[in-house]
Design a protein around this motif. Structure first.
Motif, PDB file in Angstrom:
ATOM      1  N   GLY A 122       0.784  -1.227   0.000  1.00  0.00           N
ATOM      2  CA  GLY A 122       0.000   0.000   0.000  1.00  0.00           C
ATOM      3  C   GLY A 122       0.817   1.278   0.000  1.00  0.00           C
ATOM      4  N   LYS A 125       4.095   0.836  -4.410  1.00  0.00           N
ATOM      5  CA  LYS A 125       5.103   0.077  -5.164  1.00  0.00           C
ATOM      6  C   LYS A 125       4.656  -0.135  -6.608  1.00  0.00           C
ATOM      7  CE  LYS A 125       5.363  -3.906  -3.590  1.00  0.00           C
ATOM      8  NZ  LYS A 125       4.576  -4.499  -4.697  1.00  0.00           N
ATOM      9  N   SER A 126       3.403  -0.584  -6.782  1.00  0.00           N
ATOM     10  CA  SER A 126       2.921  -0.837  -8.143  1.00  0.00           C
ATOM     11  C   SER A 126       2.757   0.468  -8.918  1.00  0.00           C
ATOM     12  CB  SER A 126       1.586  -1.572  -8.096  1.00  0.00           C
ATOM     13  OG  SER A 126       1.730  -2.767  -7.385  1.00  0.00           O
ATOM     14  N   THR A 127       2.298   1.486  -8.232  1.00  0.00           N
ATOM     15  CA  THR A 127       2.150   2.802  -8.869  1.00  0.00           C
ATOM     16  C   THR A 127       3.510   3.289  -9.372  1.00  0.00           C
ATOM     17  OG1 THR A 127       0.335   3.272  -7.343  1.00  0.00           O
ATOM     18  CG2 THR A 127       1.319   5.159  -8.484  1.00  0.00           C
ATOM     19  N   ASN A 280       7.235   7.915  -1.801  1.00  0.00           N
ATOM     20  CA  ASN A 280       5.946   8.181  -2.433  1.00  0.00           C
ATOM     21  C   ASN A 280       4.995   8.807  -1.423  1.00  0.00           C
ATOM     22  OD1 ASN A 280       3.948   8.129  -4.445  1.00  0.00           O
ATOM     23  ND2 ASN A 280       3.195   6.133  -3.756  1.00  0.00           N
ATOM     24  N   ALA A 319      -1.382  12.647  -5.022  1.00  0.00           N
ATOM     25  CA  ALA A 319      -2.272  13.147  -6.080  1.00  0.00           C
ATOM     26  C   ALA A 319      -3.707  13.124  -5.586  1.00  0.00           C
ATOM     27  CB  ALA A 319      -2.146  12.258  -7.310  1.00  0.00           C
TER      28      ALA A 319
HETATM   29  N1  ADP Z   1       1.387   9.544  -5.108  1.00  0.00           N
HETATM   30  C1  ADP Z   1       0.161   9.066  -4.902  1.00  0.00           C
HETATM   31  N2  ADP Z   1      -0.895   9.899  -4.718  1.00  0.00           N
HETATM   32  C2  ADP Z   1      -2.145   9.423  -4.507  1.00  0.00           C
HETATM   33  N3  ADP Z   1      -2.458   8.129  -4.460  1.00  0.00           N
HETATM   34  C3  ADP Z   1      -1.466   7.236  -4.626  1.00  0.00           C
HETATM   35  C4  ADP Z   1      -0.112   7.647  -4.875  1.00  0.00           C
HETATM   36  N4  ADP Z   1       0.643   6.529  -5.007  1.00  0.00           N
HETATM   37  C5  ADP Z   1      -0.190   5.489  -4.860  1.00  0.00           C
HETATM   38  N5  ADP Z   1      -1.444   5.903  -4.633  1.00  0.00           N
HETATM   39  C6  ADP Z   1      -2.625   5.040  -4.380  1.00  0.00           C
HETATM   40  O1  ADP Z   1      -2.389   4.268  -3.216  1.00  0.00           O
HETATM   41  C7  ADP Z   1      -2.899   2.949  -3.344  1.00  0.00           C
HETATM   42  C8  ADP Z   1      -1.797   1.931  -3.140  1.00  0.00           C
HETATM   43  O2  ADP Z   1      -0.866   2.057  -4.204  1.00  0.00           O
HETATM   44  P1  ADP Z   1      -0.196   0.770  -4.876  1.00  0.00           P
HETATM   45  O3  ADP Z   1       0.716   1.271  -5.932  1.00  0.00           O
HETATM   46  O4  ADP Z   1      -1.217  -0.216  -5.243  1.00  0.00           O
HETATM   47  O5  ADP Z   1       0.653   0.233  -3.636  1.00  0.00           O
HETATM   48  P2  ADP Z   1       1.427  -1.140  -3.414  1.00  0.00           P
HETATM   49  O6  ADP Z   1       1.755  -1.705  -4.735  1.00  0.00           O
HETATM   50  O7  ADP Z   1       2.656  -0.738  -2.647  1.00  0.00           O
HETATM   51  O8  ADP Z   1       0.542  -2.007  -2.608  1.00  0.00           O
HETATM   52  C9  ADP Z   1      -3.538   2.896  -4.721  1.00  0.00           C
HETATM   53  O9  ADP Z   1      -4.895   3.134  -4.623  1.00  0.00           O
HETATM   54  C10 ADP Z   1      -2.846   4.039  -5.483  1.00  0.00           C
HETATM   55  O10 ADP Z   1      -3.661   4.565  -6.514  1.00  0.00           O
END
Ligand code: ADP
Ligand code: MG
Length: 356
Positions: A122, A125-127, A280, A319
């Motif tokens: 959360g 990482k994927s983002t 992030n 964001a």
């Molecule tokens: N910089 C950001 N601003 C707003 N929301 C974000 C940002 N980075 C990630 N998110 C949101 O946070 C949540 C978790 O991100 P995700 O990339 O799925 O995390 P992980 O892969 O680490 O579990 C998602 O809903 C994503 O859209």
């Protein structure tokens, strides 16, 4: 009159739109017949009802008509037999001996691997994986992404291709291509989003298949979205890709940072070079007043970077919902700019150069 050789030479430039290789090299062109100013050829496609048939048909016909003295061109589209399809797949694999390593993993393939890791889930990482992939492609690199977060696959959703399924030719999987990024994810192989319950060895096997059974073609860099934590899969990746480098993602929170340090130490222990840290959700910048609000505290990125003796390569702001599409940020947003800068820092860190 043109010759068969001239016809083949002219068609050498026509690529199969899915696998990006010459249809002549792939032996898809058959039954060339020339009579006066008329040329007819047969092109064998892998599957019936291939959605790209008209594209191929037209490019072949254009090439034939461009030959001197050719006034009429007939293109017949056919379908490969099972045996022909098997030959086609082994051509793509480029593997004469069955035991040789998958093309992507050969030392001479010149592909750089970057695993994106975090301690907690959360944190984005994927983002980060998806947006970095897109930013690297925007810089001119050929990019692949392996969604190795086998329990929490979210890469297809971020790229908006959750409903798409890859083409599979004789067990060889063609990655889904979005915005010049080639994607492969467990998501594509799980029916109806059923939760996956896998045991450790199965996970490693799946990951291996992502290298061996996927036609990656020419790529410069492959990003891996690792599952959070420091567990089994991370070990598998370390074994499979001894030369992979690693990028650590954290949020500004201390507890996220603590776990991220452990993930990083795990990488270092297996000799994976950590190229840096991405912080992030660093802050929220108020659009009208320009002030930064540190909603999740401060310092997590620096804490991880100094513990691992590397630097913070990017701070990605938080964001608002309307600033992201699925999870991809447009280039002109503050997040998009942060990812462009991150890509420009990552390229030299991976020893890659951008062709001018
Ligand atoms: N910089 C950001 N601003 C707003 N929301 C974000 C940002 N980075 C990630 N998110 C949101 O946070 C949540 C978790 O991100 P995700 O990339 O799925 O995390 P992980 O892969 O680490 O579990 C998602 O809903 C994503 O859209
Ligand atoms: Mg994820």
């Amino acid at each position: 009159m043109v010759t068969k050789e001239q016809v083949l030479e002219a068609l050498r430039d026509v690529e199969d739109p899915e696998v990006h290789k010459s249809i002549v090299e792939l032996d898809m062109v058959r039954d060339i017949e020339i009579s006066g100013s008329t040329v007819s050829v047969k092109v064998l496609l892998t599957i019936t009802g291939c959605p790209l048939r008209t594209v191929i048909e037209k490019s072949v016909s254009d090439k034939l008509l461009a030959l001197p003295g050719v006034e009429q061109a007939y293109v017949e589209i056919g379908t490969m037999s099972d045996e022909e399809r098997a030959k086609f797949a082994s051509k793509l694999r480029g593997r004469e001996e069955p035991q040789s390593p998958p093309a992507l993993l050969r030392p001479d393939a010149g592909v750089e691997f970057l695993a994106v890791a975090s301690g907690k889930g959360g944190v984005g990482k994927s983002t980060v994986t998806a947006n970095l992939a897109k930013a690297l492609a925007n810089e001119g690199l050929r990019v692949g992404v392996i969604d190795a977060d086998i329990y929490g696959f979210s890469i297809p959703g971020i790229f908006g291709v959750k409903e798409t399924r890859p083409t599979v030719i004789d067990e060889l999987i063609i990655p889904i291509e979005v915005d010049n990024v080639k994607l492969i994810s467990m998501h594509f192989f799980v029916p109806n989003n059923n939760p996956v319950v896998w045991r450790g060895p199965m996970l490693g096997k799946m990951l291996r298949n992502f290298f061996a059974e996927v036609h990656w073609g020419d790529v410069d860099v492959v990003l891996l979205d690792l599952p959070p934590g420091t567990g089994d899969i991370a070990m598998d990746v370390h074994q499979l890709l001894p030369k992979s480098k690693e990028l650590i993602v954290t949020t500004p929170q201390t507890n996220a940072a603590d776990v991220a340090v452990r993930a990083g130490v795990m990488g270092q222990r297996t000799n994976h070079e950590i190229i840096g840290v991405v912080e992030n959700m660093s802050y929220f910048e108020c659009g009208s007043c320009g002030e930064k609000a540190y909603l999740f505290g401060r310092g997590g990125g620096n804490q991880v970077a100094s513990a691992l003796n590397v630097s913070v390569l990017a701070q990605v702001p938080i964001a608002s919902m309307d600033e992201q599409q699925n999870g991809l940020f447009a280039p002109q947003t503050p997040q998009g700019k942060a990812f462009k800068a991150l890509a420009q820092a990552v390229i030299p860190a991976l020893g890659l150069a951008v062709q001018a």
